[in-house]
Design a protein around this motif. Sequence first.
Motif, short mmCIF file in Angstrom:
data_model
loop_
_atom_site.label_atom_id
_atom_site.label_comp_id
_atom_site.label_asym_id
_atom_site.label_seq_id
_atom_site.Cartn_x
_atom_site.Cartn_y
_atom_site.Cartn_z
N GLY A 127 -22.58 24.81 8.39
CA GLY A 127 -23.12 25.42 7.18
C GLY A 127 -22.53 24.84 5.90
N LEU A 128 -22.16 23.57 5.92
CA LEU A 128 -21.52 22.93 4.78
C LEU A 128 -22.55 22.24 3.90
CD1 LEU A 128 -18.53 21.19 6.62
CD2 LEU A 128 -18.52 23.43 5.50
N LEU A 129 -22.25 22.17 2.59
CA LEU A 129 -23.03 21.37 1.65
C LEU A 129 -22.22 20.20 1.10
CD1 LEU A 129 -24.97 24.12 -0.34
CD2 LEU A 129 -25.86 22.55 1.39
N PHE A 130 -20.92 20.21 1.38
CA PHE A 130 -20.04 19.10 0.98
C PHE A 130 -19.12 18.79 2.16
CE2 PHE A 130 -15.95 17.50 -0.21
CZ PHE A 130 -16.23 16.51 -1.13
N GLY A 131 -18.90 17.51 2.40
CA GLY A 131 -17.96 17.11 3.44
C GLY A 131 -17.46 15.70 3.19
N ALA A 132 -16.17 15.49 3.40
CA ALA A 132 -15.56 14.16 3.27
C ALA A 132 -15.18 13.69 4.68
CB ALA A 132 -14.34 14.21 2.36
N PHE A 133 -15.93 12.72 5.20
CA PHE A 133 -15.78 12.25 6.57
C PHE A 133 -14.96 10.97 6.61
CE2 PHE A 133 -19.56 14.81 6.65
CZ PHE A 133 -19.63 15.37 7.92
N ASP A 134 -14.09 10.86 7.61
CA ASP A 134 -13.32 9.64 7.83
C ASP A 134 -13.72 9.03 9.17
OD1 ASP A 134 -11.77 9.60 5.48
OD2 ASP A 134 -10.42 11.11 6.32
N PHE A 135 -14.00 7.71 9.12
CA PHE A 135 -14.32 6.93 10.30
C PHE A 135 -13.40 5.71 10.36
CE2 PHE A 135 -18.24 9.21 9.57
CZ PHE A 135 -18.78 9.42 10.83
N ALA A 136 -13.18 5.21 11.57
CA ALA A 136 -12.54 3.91 11.78
C ALA A 136 -13.59 2.99 12.39
CB ALA A 136 -11.33 4.04 12.72
N VAL A 137 -13.68 1.76 11.86
CA VAL A 137 -14.61 0.76 12.38
C VAL A 137 -13.83 -0.18 13.30
CG1 VAL A 137 -16.25 -1.06 11.81
CG2 VAL A 137 -15.96 0.89 10.27
N ASP A 138 -14.28 -0.30 14.55
CA ASP A 138 -13.54 -1.12 15.51
C ASP A 138 -13.99 -2.58 15.45
OD1 ASP A 138 -15.86 -1.42 17.04
OD2 ASP A 138 -15.24 -0.04 18.62
N THR A 139 -13.40 -3.39 16.30
CA THR A 139 -13.65 -4.83 16.29
C THR A 139 -15.08 -5.17 16.70
OG1 THR A 139 -12.67 -4.89 18.50
CG2 THR A 139 -11.25 -5.49 16.66
N ASP A 140 -15.78 -4.23 17.32
CA ASP A 140 -17.18 -4.44 17.68
C ASP A 140 -18.14 -3.85 16.64
OD1 ASP A 140 -16.63 -5.75 20.12
OD2 ASP A 140 -16.25 -3.81 21.09
N GLY A 141 -17.58 -3.34 15.53
CA GLY A 141 -18.41 -2.77 14.47
C GLY A 141 -18.84 -1.34 14.69
N ARG A 142 -18.30 -0.68 15.73
CA ARG A 142 -18.67 0.70 16.00
C ARG A 142 -17.88 1.65 15.10
NH1 ARG A 142 -17.66 0.85 22.37
NH2 ARG A 142 -15.72 -0.08 21.54
N TRP A 143 -18.54 2.71 14.66
CA TRP A 143 -17.91 3.73 13.81
C TRP A 143 -17.40 4.88 14.68
CZ3 TRP A 143 -20.32 4.83 8.40
CH2 TRP A 143 -20.61 3.62 7.76
N TRP A 144 -16.09 5.15 14.58
CA TRP A 144 -15.47 6.23 15.34
C TRP A 144 -15.12 7.37 14.39
CZ3 TRP A 144 -14.77 6.17 20.66
CH2 TRP A 144 -15.03 4.95 21.29
N PHE A 145 -15.64 8.55 14.69
CA PHE A 145 -15.36 9.73 13.89
C PHE A 145 -13.90 10.14 14.06
CE2 PHE A 145 -14.71 14.31 13.72
CZ PHE A 145 -15.33 14.69 12.54
N LEU A 146 -13.21 10.38 12.94
CA LEU A 146 -11.83 10.87 12.99
C LEU A 146 -11.73 12.32 12.55
CD1 LEU A 146 -10.03 7.71 11.55
CD2 LEU A 146 -10.43 8.31 13.95
N GLU A 147 -12.33 12.64 11.39
CA GLU A 147 -12.28 14.03 10.93
C GLU A 147 -13.22 14.21 9.76
OE1 GLU A 147 -8.35 14.98 9.61
OE2 GLU A 147 -8.36 13.53 7.98
N CYS A 148 -13.47 15.48 9.42
CA CYS A 148 -14.20 15.84 8.22
C CYS A 148 -13.39 16.89 7.47
CB CYS A 148 -15.58 16.41 8.56
SG CYS A 148 -16.46 17.06 7.12
N ASN A 149 -13.13 16.62 6.21
CA ASN A 149 -12.43 17.58 5.36
C ASN A 149 -13.47 18.27 4.47
OD1 ASN A 149 -10.91 18.97 3.47
ND2 ASN A 149 -9.36 17.37 3.28
N PRO A 150 -13.69 19.58 4.66
CA PRO A 150 -14.71 20.27 3.87
C PRO A 150 -14.30 20.50 2.42
CG PRO A 150 -13.58 21.82 5.29
CD PRO A 150 -13.07 20.47 5.67
N SER A 151 -13.05 20.18 2.09
CA SER A 151 -12.58 20.29 0.69
C SER A 151 -11.92 18.99 0.25
CB SER A 151 -11.59 21.45 0.55
OG SER A 151 -12.17 22.67 0.97
N GLY A 152 -12.36 17.86 0.81
CA GLY A 152 -11.67 16.59 0.58
C GLY A 152 -11.82 16.06 -0.84
N GLN A 153 -10.90 15.16 -1.21
CA GLN A 153 -10.97 14.51 -2.51
C GLN A 153 -12.03 13.42 -2.50
OE1 GLN A 153 -9.58 15.92 -4.79
NE2 GLN A 153 -7.43 16.44 -4.49
N TRP A 154 -12.59 13.13 -3.65
CA TRP A 154 -13.67 12.14 -3.71
C TRP A 154 -13.73 11.40 -5.05
CZ3 TRP A 154 -16.81 13.33 -7.77
CH2 TRP A 154 -16.78 14.66 -8.22
#
Length: 315
Positions: free
Chosen positions: A265-292
């Motif tokens: 039920g969020l309208l704002f989210g700050a998501f962090d991903f790591a991109v691996d050597t094959d170019g795949r995006w791995w989800f790490l976390e979402c901060n619903p009050s993150g800085q931007w």
Amino acid sequence: MSDPRPVLVVTSLYDPTADVVIGELHGRGIPVVRFDSGDFPASLSVEAEITQGGIQGRIDTPSRAADLANVRALYYRRPSGFAFPHLDDQDARFAIAQARYGLGGVIASLPNCLYVNHPHYIGDAEFKPSGLAAAVQAGLLVPPTLITSNPDAARTFIKRNGPVIYKPLHNPVYRVDDVPSVVKIAEVAAKDIDDSVAGTAHLFQKRVPKTADIRVTVIGPHTFCVRIDSDLLDWRTNYDRLSYTPVAPPPKIELALHEYMDHFGLLFGAFDFAVDTDGRWWFLECNPSGQWYWLETATGLPMCAALADLLERKP
């Protein structure tokens, strides 16, 4: 005729990001009432009546007042905690609970108010296990992760998935020599695990062989995506060593992000991903009050305008 309903901004006294958003709203002629819920009851008062039409009443700050029945939107950022230092411990615990469930319950129940984000939903989304499970459900890649208080389980997981990093499940501020500090993300080996692991819950996660990090800021329907290049395990430890490049998210990931947001039920989210050597995006976390905002300064992406549009409830 302009809409007289105010936007409430709930945050601490020092919040430069909120200052920028408030400045944008003021520039649009939108009334804003800012307060820190932690100022209650010293310099903040509330009177709220539950009626058949919903909550009616007012919140008063030293300089402004808001009609609780006519709030346009509420931007919930980072308010300080309730404190009653003049009371003994037992009375203070009671007073804090009444403030939390009283004032907190009122500002979480405003009629026809758009929440960015609703404080209860923020609380739900801040649980890392819940966020990781929701990411998997949305179709995002998540590194193998273990939450445990069992030292043997931790050792087995590390041996099977190494290299592995340790992350705190939540990061309260410590004071070291009177300087605020937090527990840092670090790589951990099986030999580092001792019986102290049994003292509480811990999160261990397979380390992604990353080539870059990605911060995705979702604001309503908008997705702002920035590649962060550095040689750091955790880029947040040294901002001077970072470089930023706006990028387009893969369509499937963008759809998954909005599915994740809908889940909580969020309208704002700050998501962090790591991109691996094959170019795949791995989800790490979402901060619903993150800085931007620092990313807008670095890249020119119009995030403040998008957030102000959302709070204004612009069609």
